[in-house]
Design a protein around this motif. Structure first.
Motif, PDB file in Angstrom:
ATOM      1  N   HIS A   2       0.767  -1.204  -0.108  1.00  0.00           N
ATOM      2  CA  HIS A   2      -0.003   0.189  -0.069  1.00  0.00           C
ATOM      3  C   HIS A   2       0.758   1.391  -0.058  1.00  0.00           C
ATOM      4  CE1 HIS A   2      -2.554   2.964   2.102  1.00  0.00           C
ATOM      5  NE2 HIS A   2      -3.195   2.762   1.092  1.00  0.00           N
ATOM      6  N   ASP A   3       1.907   1.424   0.613  1.00  0.00           N
ATOM      7  CA  ASP A   3       2.792   2.419   0.873  1.00  0.00           C
ATOM      8  C   ASP A   3       4.105   2.452  -0.138  1.00  0.00           C
ATOM      9  OD1 ASP A   3       1.130   3.613   2.864  1.00  0.00           O
ATOM     10  OD2 ASP A   3       2.292   2.538   4.349  1.00  0.00           O
ATOM     11  N   LEU A   4       4.132   1.388  -0.851  1.00  0.00           N
ATOM     12  CA  LEU A   4       5.271   1.404  -1.946  1.00  0.00           C
ATOM     13  C   LEU A   4       4.817   1.846  -3.046  1.00  0.00           C
ATOM     14  CD1 LEU A   4       6.947  -2.090  -0.611  1.00  0.00           C
ATOM     15  CD2 LEU A   4       7.653   0.350   0.210  1.00  0.00           C
ATOM     16  N   TYR A   5       5.969   2.201  -3.908  1.00  0.00           N
ATOM     17  CA  TYR A   5       5.768   2.652  -5.325  1.00  0.00           C
ATOM     18  C   TYR A   5       7.150   2.507  -6.105  1.00  0.00           C
ATOM     19  CZ  TYR A   5       7.249   7.140  -3.270  1.00  0.00           C
ATOM     20  OH  TYR A   5       7.697   8.224  -2.866  1.00  0.00           O
ATOM     21  N   GLY A   6       7.003   2.513  -7.365  1.00  0.00           N
ATOM     22  CA  GLY A   6       8.211   2.370  -8.162  1.00  0.00           C
ATOM     23  C   GLY A   6       9.077   1.195  -7.780  1.00  0.00           C
ATOM     24  N   PRO A   7      10.520   1.052  -8.072  1.00  0.00           N
ATOM     25  CA  PRO A   7      11.204  -0.176  -7.880  1.00  0.00           C
ATOM     26  C   PRO A   7      10.927  -1.012  -6.778  1.00  0.00           C
ATOM     27  CG  PRO A   7      12.474   1.812  -9.030  1.00  0.00           C
ATOM     28  CD  PRO A   7      11.136   2.205  -8.529  1.00  0.00           C
ATOM     29  N   ALA A   8      10.922   0.065  -5.513  1.00  0.00           N
ATOM     30  CA  ALA A   8      10.647  -0.525  -4.154  1.00  0.00           C
ATOM     31  C   ALA A   8       9.246  -1.461  -4.316  1.00  0.00           C
ATOM     32  CB  ALA A   8      10.528   0.351  -3.109  1.00  0.00           C
ATOM     33  N   PHE A   9       8.144  -1.164  -4.740  1.00  0.00           N
ATOM     34  CA  PHE A   9       6.954  -1.591  -4.991  1.00  0.00           C
ATOM     35  C   PHE A   9       7.288  -2.997  -5.858  1.00  0.00           C
ATOM     36  CE2 PHE A   9       3.400  -2.981  -7.510  1.00  0.00           C
ATOM     37  CZ  PHE A   9       2.400  -3.048  -6.504  1.00  0.00           C
ATOM     38  N   ALA A  10       7.974  -2.948  -6.972  1.00  0.00           N
ATOM     39  CA  ALA A  10       8.068  -4.037  -7.841  1.00  0.00           C
ATOM     40  C   ALA A  10       8.806  -5.113  -7.043  1.00  0.00           C
ATOM     41  CB  ALA A  10       8.747  -3.705  -8.979  1.00  0.00           C
ATOM     42  N   GLN A  11       9.900  -4.734  -6.158  1.00  0.00           N
ATOM     43  CA  GLN A  11      10.661  -5.598  -5.481  1.00  0.00           C
ATOM     44  C   GLN A  11       9.930  -6.556  -4.407  1.00  0.00           C
ATOM     45  OE1 GLN A  11      14.247  -3.745  -3.612  1.00  0.00           O
ATOM     46  NE2 GLN A  11      14.672  -5.849  -2.422  1.00  0.00           N
ATOM     47  N   ALA A  12       8.892  -5.548  -3.598  1.00  0.00           N
ATOM     48  CA  ALA A  12       8.256  -6.172  -2.672  1.00  0.00           C
ATOM     49  C   ALA A  12       7.107  -7.162  -3.254  1.00  0.00           C
ATOM     50  CB  ALA A  12       7.729  -4.958  -1.751  1.00  0.00           C
ATOM     51  N   TYR A  13       6.581  -6.673  -4.590  1.00  0.00           N
ATOM     52  CA  TYR A  13       5.512  -7.295  -4.976  1.00  0.00           C
ATOM     53  C   TYR A  13       5.892  -8.698  -5.424  1.00  0.00           C
ATOM     54  CZ  TYR A  13       1.683  -8.461  -8.370  1.00  0.00           C
ATOM     55  OH  TYR A  13       0.706  -9.040  -8.989  1.00  0.00           O
ATOM     56  N   GLU A  14       7.361  -8.851  -6.130  1.00  0.00           N
ATOM     57  CA  GLU A  14       7.824 -10.044  -6.473  1.00  0.00           C
ATOM     58  C   GLU A  14       8.163 -11.050  -5.325  1.00  0.00           C
ATOM     59  OE1 GLU A  14      10.811  -8.271  -9.090  1.00  0.00           O
ATOM     60  OE2 GLU A  14       9.513  -7.966 -10.818  1.00  0.00           O
ATOM     61  N   ALA A  15       8.539 -10.456  -4.440  1.00  0.00           N
ATOM     62  CA  ALA A  15       8.733 -11.245  -3.055  1.00  0.00           C
ATOM     63  C   ALA A  15       7.480 -12.095  -2.609  1.00  0.00           C
ATOM     64  CB  ALA A  15       9.417 -10.287  -1.947  1.00  0.00           C
TER      65      ALA A  15
END
Length: 958
Positions: free
Chosen positions: A511-524
């Motif tokens: 919810h609080d992530l965006y950009g490359p940080a979101f992509a990294q967490a989402y793939e995890a």
């Protein structure tokens, strides 16, 4: 050609048996004909055929050969005329005999039967003169009429005053006729008519003529002013009182003082207004500016904005603008000088505040802000507190945007009850019904938009919320909805890859992530799901979900498509929070949290008023923007806050949203076709200037009043302006195809902002301006023309709208006549299918559905690089297809747009007209090839049109 006589038409009918003439049976039931004596007889299309036959045979002779040829022509013309009459009418209406004869004339002219048409016109003229002579002989003197006063007494009706009022309303306006208005008015007068009916009669007479001449809109407004003056003057002075416009130069100042005192007495105005120097303010009023209104604008103010008590309006236009200005100047040091400065800006239509500011400035509850953004937490107390907050915020005219992404999805575990969640949809239903229950005092419907991120497990049910089929308990027919789309999803669509849906209680940090940080967490989290460590998730093809998003957008107009990453990556305030949604109209991008409800305060520059001989008048634009930013900043301190979270957020960040309107008017004044590279350059240059002046003004206010409290650490504090934040987005995406050119001295401004600071965390946002643009008489926001002649419906009623620039150009070329008016009506205000209109005018006055919407996206992309928030960007598509929608919305994402708004499509009857013979199956008179090709077609099923552009119940359109 010799003049034809009555007997020529009569005798000609013997050549053709009337029993063989066509009669359109489906046009007959429920329709009647109003005769000239007021009697109503059944509508019989065969009588039209008789009249046409007489006209043809009187001109061409009544030989057998002529009769056979005439029969075929008359049959077709009769059908056309009957169709035209039915199209113009509601079911059950009676047509006036003159209206039928008008249609006969138009059909003959359009069919190029010029000799017959001329004969018919001459015959009608002769009969009209004969009837007038008969009336004059029978009634040599009009009977005297009496007026019934408010007290019930009968007094002689003052026809001389009526004539003076109508003549005064026509003064200085070209191509209008006071005699024509008076003649129509007098037909509707009767003995014992009330004062209210008498005031209304000339207004109704004048407004029926607007379609023939746009200046009648000004006449109608001036006649409405006369009615309003009587109402207002009588109320504030406690006696029957009236004045003509020419008398208001001497009377406005005294009225203004009485108005303020009366408003305080009836507990509508803040008593603090009485402490102003009312004589000084009254002397500053400019009564002549009352004459600037068009009818739609003034009627809207009369119905919804002017102060009233018990249905009596007692606020005149210049008092209204001064009252708003006083409310905004309450905390200024020299508040009279500032009030006059603000009044001058508003009353000349250079700038207009948003609707809540106009409603509530100077009142006892000055809730002046336009937009509120909230984030709904994932617990029962928090959810229902958010719904309560919605009600309190909407009560005084605020529009709402709610982020629902944190609420756990269907099937998620609930620890407290050891049960399973029913998901977000049932709570959305409650929020929908709350918005309807709180209707802002009847001034406009409560309105809310729900946002959900594309990875939420309930996203597919969310897409169906506006459908008219299915379980109604899981539908929200009144709530707007929007997708909050991360870049990663669009990249998966491009790659034809899979997409995984999660419940936010198991993936809370997304919810609080965006950009490359979101992509990294989402793939995890995807990897965890693959290992069996996630309880609630579902995997779909990204392109299948994208198809469904576009299908629902077309079928229901929702959910709108907005992009999470550019809203956050380019946000000046990323150091203190996250943008979780936009607002009701998708132009606001501010941080929200449990402790902060984002607030934005809006106003719009009228771009059409800022043109010089060679384009933009930059000096005037700079003056306007500087004053406007000060007014918007004042809102923050004066504002009445209904919940503490809104006050806390607004005082900490102090965001404002300066936008624009009249973009289409400016293009047409500059002779720039909307579908052209020149439009892209003008969009770029105009927004660059507004951005430069707005940032400068906020920085100057910071030097005077202090920086906003959360300035340190912002992009501003690091010398990163909106034009610079484009590079941050490009870096996050690995590139961005967007023009970066500029023309002004940004390096100097950049250093000034770094050193002096900013008064406001955000300064720009382009709102829809649907109502305030009506007040100013210009096209709304950045919109292309909807139609060049149409009837607009809003909460004030139905209004004829005609493009005055087009009429001027058609007059100059000898093309403005009744046939052109009829053709514009038939083709829904579009010139594209009217052969005799030159190509340059078709391009200049192309309507929204005649241009490829990729032009709108390209223009919006040029603006977006200068804006720290977003734009309400509507897209139009005449002939929807999956490939066309896919192309448009991918282009919007690739150009770095933050948000899009409504998708407008045409109804079946409009599309049918677009494929008439002679248009080659195309409505578009101006088009371009798609910019981005879809990798595979997306099927869009047959469906009703998306949001109706003139839906009076759609709050977002108001």
């Amino acid at each position: 050609m010799s003049h034809l006589h009555h007997q020529d038409f009569t005798s000609a009918s013997s050549a053709l048996p009337t029993t063989s003439l066509p009669a359109r049976s489906d046009a007959e039931p429920g329709y009647g004909v109003i005769r000239r004596n007021g009697a109503v007889t059944p509508f019989d299309p065969s009588k039209i055929a008789v009249a046409l036959t007489k006209a043809f045979l009187a001109v061409e002779g009544n030989t057998a050969a002529a009769s056979r040829r005439v029969h075929d022509i008359v049959e077709e013309l009769t059908r056309q005329i009957a169709d035209a009459l039915v199209r113009r009418a509601d079911h059950g209406r009676a047509f006036h005999i003159e209206e039928i004869q008008d249609q006969v004339e138009l059909a003959l002219m359009r069919g190029e039967h010029h000799k017959v048409a001329r004969a018919y016109v001459l015959y009608r003229d002769e009969r009209a003169r004969a009837r007038a002579a008969e009336v004059q002989a029978a009634e040599p003197q009009r009977p005297s009429l009496n007026l019934r006063t408010d007290e019930g007494r009968l007094v002689p009706l003052d026809l001389e005053r009526l004539a003076r009022v109508v003549e005064e309303a026509c003064e200085g306006l070209a191509d209008v006729s006071a005699e024509r208005i008076l003649a129509e008015t007098q037909r509707n007068l009767y003995d014992g008519i009330s004062a209210a009916e008498l005031a209304l009669a000339p207004i109704l007479a004048a407004r029926t003529l607007i379609e023939t001449e746009p200046n009648y809109s000004h006449v109608s407004a001036r006649l409405l002013l006369d009615m309003l003056r009587r109402e207002a003057l009588s109320f504030v002075h406690g006696r029957t009182d009236e004045a003509r416009q020419s008398e208001m130069g001497e009377r406005y100042a005294d009225y203004f003082t009485a108005f303020i005192r009366k408003g305080i007495e009836v507990q509508l105005l803040d008593p603090e207004l009485a402490r102003f120097d009312l004589a000084r303010l009254g002397a500053a009023l400019k009564p002549e500016r009352d004459l600037s209104f068009q009818f739609l604008g003034l009627q809207t103010l009369y119905d919804r904005y002017f102060l009233q008590t018990d249905g009596i309006r007692f606020e005149l236009p210049q008092a209204f603008f001064m009252r708003v200005a006083m409310g905004l100047a309450l905390r200024e040091i020299d508040r009279e000088a500032r009030a006059i400065e603000f009044y001058d800006l508003l009353s000349c239509f250079d700038f207009m505040c948003s609707t809540p500011t106009l409603f509530n400035s100077g009142t006892l509850r000055p809730q002046l802000s336009s937009c509120f953004l909230t984030s709904v937490p994932d617990d029962l107390d928090g959810i229902f507190k958010s719904i309560k907050d919605n009600a309190l915020l909407a009560k005084y005219s605020g529009g709402l945007g709610n982020d629902w992404t944190r609420v756990r999805g269907l099937g998620a575990h609930i620890k407290g009850t050891n049960g399973e969640s029913q998901g977000v949809v049932p709570f959305l239903k409650v929020a929908n019904d709350t918005a309807i229950a709180v209707n802002q005092g009847g001034k406009r419907k409560g309105a809310v938009c729900a946002y959900l991120e594309t990875w939420h497990i309930d996203i597919e049910e969310f897409l169906d919320l506006r459908k008219n089929t299915g379980d109604d308990r899981r539908r929200t027919h009144d709530m707007n909805t929007a997708n909050w789309v991360p870049d990663l999803f669009m990249q998966r669509v491009e790659a034809n890859a899979d997409w995984t849906l999660f419940s936010p209680d198991e993936a809370p940090d997304l919810h609080d992530l965006y950009g490359p940080a979101f992509a990294q967490a989402y793939e995890a989290y995807e990897a965890k799901a693959d290992r069996g460590e996630m309880k609630v998730f579902r995997r779909v093809r990204a392109v299948d979900l994208w198809r469904r998003m576009l299908t629902m957008l077309f079928e229901t107009g929702h959910p709108w498509i907005t992009f999470k990453d550019p809203c956050n990556i380019r946000s000046p305030q990323g150091h203190v929070g996250v943008v979780h949604s936009s607002n009701l109209c998708t132009e606001i991008t501010l941080n929200t949290s449990d402790d902060e409800v984002a607030v934005c305060n809006l106003g719009s520059v009228n771009l059409a008023n800022h043109l010089g001989d060679s384009g933009l008048d930059l000096a005037r634009l700079e003056r306007t923007v500087r004053k406007a930013v000060r007014m918007l900043d004042n809102v923050i301190d004066i504002n009445f806050y209904t919940i503490p979270e809104a006050r806390r957020s607004n005082l900490r960040h102090r965001p404002v949203g300066l936008g624009l309107m009249g973009f289409q008017d400016a293009l047409q004044a500059l002779r720039i076709a909307v579908a052209s590279d020149d439009t892209l350059r003008f969009a770029d240059a105009s927004m660059e200037a507004i951005s430069y002046f707005a940032i400068s003004a906020s920085s100057e206010l910071a030097a005077e009043r202090g920086r906003y409290p959360s300035f340190d650490g912002s992009l501003w504090s690091r010398g990163i302006l909106p034009i610079d934040s484009v590079e941050l987005l490009a870096e996050a995406r690995g590139g961005l195809d967007l023009d970066r050119s500029s023309t002004l001295d940004w390096s100097t401004l950049r250093e000034r902002v770094r050193s002096a600071g900013m008064r406001n965390s955000n300064v720009m946002a382009i709102a829809p301006t649907a109502t305030i643009s009506n007040i100013c008489g210009v096209a709304q926001s950045i919109e292309p023309a909807y139609r060049n002649l149409y009837v607009k419906a809003n909460m004030s009623g139905d209004f004829t709208v005609v493009n005055p620039g087009l009429v001027r150009d058609l007059k100059a070329r000898g093309l403005w006549d009744e046939v052109m008016i009829s053709d514009l009506k038939y083709f829904d205000g579009s010139l594209g299918s009217i052969d005799r209109v030159p190509a340059d005018l078709k391009a200049l006055y192309a309507t929204a559905f005649e241009i490829d919407s990729s032009w709108l996206i390209e223009a919006a992309a040029r603006r977006q690089k200068w804006i720290d928030q977003a734009q309400s960007l509507n897209l139009y598509i005449a002939n929807p297809s999956g490939r066309a929608l896919d192309t448009l919305y991918r282009l919007a994402w690739k150009r770095g747009l933050k948000t899009t708004y409504y998708l407008r499509s045409l109804g079946a009857t409009h599309v049918e007209k677009s494929t008439l013979k002679g248009t080659d199956g195309k409505l578009n008179s101006v088009s371009v090839a798609p910019v981005v090709a879809a990798p595979e077609p997306i099927t869009i099923p047959a469906a009703p049109m998306a949001c109706s552009i003139d839906d009076p119940t759609c709050e977002a359109c108001q």
